[in-house]
Design a protein around this motif. Structure first.
Motif, PDB file in Angstrom:
ATOM      1  N   GLU A   1      12.913   5.003   8.762  1.00  0.00           N
ATOM      2  CA  GLU A   1      12.560   5.040  10.178  1.00  0.00           C
ATOM      3  C   GLU A   1      11.960   3.721  10.663  1.00  0.00           C
ATOM      4  O   GLU A   1      11.652   3.580  11.843  1.00  0.00           O
ATOM      5  N   GLY A   2      11.764   2.772   9.736  1.00  0.00           N
ATOM      6  CA  GLY A   2      11.302   1.451  10.138  1.00  0.00           C
ATOM      7  C   GLY A   2       9.820   1.190  10.006  1.00  0.00           C
ATOM      8  O   GLY A   2       9.321   0.159  10.463  1.00  0.00           O
ATOM      9  N   THR A   3       9.084   2.108   9.378  1.00  0.00           N
ATOM     10  CA  THR A   3       7.653   1.881   9.165  1.00  0.00           C
ATOM     11  C   THR A   3       7.450   0.721   8.196  1.00  0.00           C
ATOM     12  O   THR A   3       8.071   0.684   7.133  1.00  0.00           O
ATOM     13  N   GLY A   4       6.588  -0.209   8.555  1.00  0.00           N
ATOM     14  CA  GLY A   4       6.204  -1.281   7.638  1.00  0.00           C
ATOM     15  C   GLY A   4       5.122  -0.768   6.712  1.00  0.00           C
ATOM     16  O   GLY A   4       4.167  -0.136   7.160  1.00  0.00           O
ATOM     17  N   MET A   5       5.256  -1.020   5.401  1.00  0.00           N
ATOM     18  CA  MET A   5       4.314  -0.456   4.437  1.00  0.00           C
ATOM     19  C   MET A   5       3.829  -1.486   3.440  1.00  0.00           C
ATOM     20  O   MET A   5       4.579  -2.363   3.007  1.00  0.00           O
TER      21      MET A   5
ATOM     22  N   GLN B   1       9.711  10.998  -1.437  1.00  0.00           N
ATOM     23  CA  GLN B   1      10.658  11.432  -0.406  1.00  0.00           C
ATOM     24  C   GLN B   1      10.124  11.111   0.991  1.00  0.00           C
ATOM     25  O   GLN B   1      10.851  10.607   1.858  1.00  0.00           O
ATOM     26  N   MET B   2       8.832  11.386   1.222  1.00  0.00           N
ATOM     27  CA  MET B   2       8.251  11.104   2.533  1.00  0.00           C
ATOM     28  C   MET B   2       8.188   9.604   2.817  1.00  0.00           C
ATOM     29  O   MET B   2       8.466   9.156   3.933  1.00  0.00           O
ATOM     30  N   ILE B   3       7.842   8.829   1.806  1.00  0.00           N
ATOM     31  CA  ILE B   3       7.735   7.382   2.000  1.00  0.00           C
ATOM     32  C   ILE B   3       9.113   6.765   2.228  1.00  0.00           C
ATOM     33  O   ILE B   3       9.271   5.858   3.050  1.00  0.00           O
ATOM     34  N   GLN B   4      10.112   7.234   1.504  1.00  0.00           N
ATOM     35  CA  GLN B   4      11.465   6.730   1.722  1.00  0.00           C
ATOM     36  C   GLN B   4      11.947   7.055   3.128  1.00  0.00           C
ATOM     37  O   GLN B   4      12.639   6.250   3.763  1.00  0.00           O
ATOM     38  N   GLN B   5      11.577   8.242   3.632  1.00  0.00           N
ATOM     39  CA  GLN B   5      11.944   8.606   4.992  1.00  0.00           C
ATOM     40  C   GLN B   5      11.286   7.672   5.996  1.00  0.00           C
ATOM     41  O   GLN B   5      11.916   7.222   6.963  1.00  0.00           O
ATOM     42  N   LEU B   6      10.010   7.361   5.789  1.00  0.00           N
ATOM     43  CA  LEU B   6       9.313   6.430   6.680  1.00  0.00           C
ATOM     44  C   LEU B   6       9.971   5.037   6.636  1.00  0.00           C
ATOM     45  O   LEU B   6      10.098   4.374   7.656  1.00  0.00           O
ATOM     46  N   LYS B   7      10.388   4.640   5.450  1.00  0.00           N
ATOM     47  CA  LYS B   7      11.067   3.344   5.322  1.00  0.00           C
ATOM     48  C   LYS B   7      12.349   3.332   6.153  1.00  0.00           C
ATOM     49  O   LYS B   7      12.631   2.367   6.865  1.00  0.00           O
TER      50      LYS B   7
ATOM     51  N   PRO C   1       3.778   6.342  11.615  1.00  0.00           N
ATOM     52  CA  PRO C   1       3.063   5.102  11.922  1.00  0.00           C
ATOM     53  C   PRO C   1       3.978   3.886  11.866  1.00  0.00           C
ATOM     54  O   PRO C   1       4.949   3.852  11.110  1.00  0.00           O
ATOM     55  N   THR C   2       3.652   2.892  12.672  1.00  0.00           N
ATOM     56  CA  THR C   2       4.429   1.666  12.668  1.00  0.00           C
ATOM     57  C   THR C   2       4.133   0.834  11.432  1.00  0.00           C
ATOM     58  O   THR C   2       5.035   0.241  10.835  1.00  0.00           O
ATOM     59  N   LEU C   3       2.853   0.794  11.050  1.00  0.00           N
ATOM     60  CA  LEU C   3       2.423   0.104   9.837  1.00  0.00           C
ATOM     61  C   LEU C   3       1.534   1.046   9.037  1.00  0.00           C
ATOM     62  O   LEU C   3       0.662   1.711   9.601  1.00  0.00           O
ATOM     63  N   LEU C   4       1.737   1.091   7.724  1.00  0.00           N
ATOM     64  CA  LEU C   4       1.023   2.030   6.874  1.00  0.00           C
ATOM     65  C   LEU C   4       0.589   1.336   5.585  1.00  0.00           C
ATOM     66  O   LEU C   4       1.394   0.722   4.900  1.00  0.00           O
TER      67      LEU C   4
ATOM     68  N   GLN D   1      -8.427 -15.500  -1.251  1.00  0.00           N
ATOM     69  CA  GLN D   1      -8.100 -16.263  -0.050  1.00  0.00           C
ATOM     70  C   GLN D   1      -6.584 -16.316   0.078  1.00  0.00           C
ATOM     71  O   GLN D   1      -5.860 -16.187  -0.908  1.00  0.00           O
ATOM     72  N   ALA D   2      -6.110 -16.460   1.307  1.00  0.00           N
ATOM     73  CA  ALA D   2      -4.669 -16.522   1.566  1.00  0.00           C
ATOM     74  C   ALA D   2      -4.437 -17.348   2.818  1.00  0.00           C
ATOM     75  O   ALA D   2      -5.126 -17.159   3.827  1.00  0.00           O
ATOM     76  N   GLU D   3      -3.486 -18.265   2.753  1.00  0.00           N
ATOM     77  CA  GLU D   3      -3.202 -19.110   3.907  1.00  0.00           C
ATOM     78  C   GLU D   3      -2.457 -18.343   4.987  1.00  0.00           C
ATOM     79  O   GLU D   3      -2.763 -18.462   6.171  1.00  0.00           O
ATOM     80  N   LEU D   4      -1.458 -17.566   4.589  1.00  0.00           N
ATOM     81  CA  LEU D   4      -0.648 -16.844   5.566  1.00  0.00           C
ATOM     82  C   LEU D   4      -0.091 -15.568   4.952  1.00  0.00           C
ATOM     83  O   LEU D   4       0.573 -15.604   3.923  1.00  0.00           O
ATOM     84  N   LEU D   5      -0.373 -14.454   5.596  1.00  0.00           N
ATOM     85  CA  LEU D   5       0.183 -13.161   5.198  1.00  0.00           C
ATOM     86  C   LEU D   5       0.773 -12.508   6.433  1.00  0.00           C
ATOM     87  O   LEU D   5       0.140 -12.489   7.493  1.00  0.00           O
ATOM     88  N   GLU D   6       1.967 -11.940   6.294  1.00  0.00           N
ATOM     89  CA  GLU D   6       2.611 -11.261   7.415  1.00  0.00           C
ATOM     90  C   GLU D   6       3.122  -9.900   6.964  1.00  0.00           C
ATOM     91  O   GLU D   6       3.800  -9.788   5.946  1.00  0.00           O
ATOM     92  N   LEU D   7       2.785  -8.888   7.728  1.00  0.00           N
ATOM     93  CA  LEU D   7       3.304  -7.542   7.510  1.00  0.00           C
ATOM     94  C   LEU D   7       4.001  -7.105   8.780  1.00  0.00           C
ATOM     95  O   LEU D   7       3.369  -6.936   9.816  1.00  0.00           O
ATOM     96  N   ARG D   8       5.332  -6.963   8.692  1.00  0.00           N
ATOM     97  CA  ARG D   8       6.140  -6.625   9.862  1.00  0.00           C
ATOM     98  C   ARG D   8       6.644  -5.186   9.774  1.00  0.00           C
ATOM     99  O   ARG D   8       6.766  -4.621   8.689  1.00  0.00           O
ATOM    100  N   GLN D   9       6.970  -4.666  10.915  1.00  0.00           N
ATOM    101  CA  GLN D   9       7.643  -3.373  10.982  1.00  0.00           C
ATOM    102  C   GLN D   9       8.937  -3.468  10.180  1.00  0.00           C
ATOM    103  O   GLN D   9       9.736  -4.381  10.359  1.00  0.00           O
ATOM    104  N   GLY D  10       9.130  -2.537   9.251  1.00  0.00           N
ATOM    105  CA  GLY D  10      10.318  -2.556   8.403  1.00  0.00           C
ATOM    106  C   GLY D  10      10.090  -3.170   7.041  1.00  0.00           C
ATOM    107  O   GLY D  10      10.875  -2.930   6.119  1.00  0.00           O
TER     108      GLY D  10
END
Length: 236
Positions: free
Chosen positions: A186-190, A178-184, A156-159, A22-31
């Motif tokens: 570019e602002g992808t939230g992961m 390397q690919m994941i760092q590039q997405l980071k 993707p915006t969120l991954l 269970q979780a009260e509040l979780l937020e995943l934002r772009q970036g």
């Protein structure tokens, strides 16, 4: 421009009489780049699927902000907005090239730019010699590289990345990093899950830990220890 964000409130997931978390509040934002940790069976994959709109939680609700609605998302308000990659990724029956090109019909980029990004993904994932191979014949590490390259093309915006370096040797891990760092950049939230701290988890600035049926949040940087023969770095 409105920031893309998923917000989960009063979330709970159970299977029968067994409550996973269970979780009260979780937020995943772009970036955001978040490390999801927990023991086997604690619910890491389930939480990712819920946030990607692939599963319904037992309780709670998830709000999606900043997304552009498209017709193919209408059956589920989250589906298609956050990309989920399983540690044993689903690949289409066909060649590596077919799998890479499949998502281009959903891309908002111009065709020329999309083709350039595809060529770049092929180079980064070192898939050039495998383009005409059937995806079903790939090794575990090659399948992972293909799945991440396919997602990388769409920017993707969120991954959600579920154990993205499992079944990979050190060289394949470096390509994925390397690919994941590039997405980071570019602002992808992961949201990244892994059984152990490694070079991927070292780029995370926040940690979610499923422990005692609760999702605990920490904003501390993740420190890793170099281990001989492995791709490990230290986060600052």
């Amino acid at each position: 421009m409105t920031q893309v964000k998923l917000t989960a409130r009063d979330l709970e997931m159970s299977f029968g009489s067994r409550r996973l978390f269970q979780a009260e509040l979780l937020e995943l934002r772009q970036g955001d780049v978040i490390y999801l940790q927990g023991d086997n069976g604690s619910g890491k994959s389930t939480l990712m699927k819920i946030l990607a709109g692939l599963m319904q939680p037992t309780k709670g609700n998830i709000e999606a902000a900043g997304f552009v609605r498209h017709a193919w998302w209408q059956r589920n308000p989250l589906l298609g907005k956050a990309v989920y990659l399983h540690q044993h990724p689903y690949l289409f029956d066909g060649t590596v090239e077919y799998n890479l090109n499949y998502g281009l019909s959903f891309s908002t980029e111009a065709k020329t730019k999309a083709k350039q990004r595809t060529a770049q993904a092929i180079d980064m994932a070192q898939l050039g010699s495998l383009l005409h191979a059937r995806a079903s014949n790939l090794s575990g590490g090659e399948r992972q590289r293909l799945a991440i390259a396919r997602a990388w093309i769409l920017q993707p915006t969120l991954l959600m990345l579920d154990e993205p370096t499992s079944n990979m040797d050190k060289d394949s891990q470096a390509l994925v990093l390397q690919m994941i760092q590039q997405l980071k950049q570019e602002g992808t939230g992961m949201l990244l899950s892994s059984h152990q701290n490694c070079a991927l988890t070292a780029i995370c600035k926040q940690q979610w830990h499923i422990e005692g049926e609760r999702v605990l949040i920490s904003s501390q940087s993740i420190q890793t220890t170099p281990i001989e023969g492995s791709l490990y770095v230290v986060a600052h």
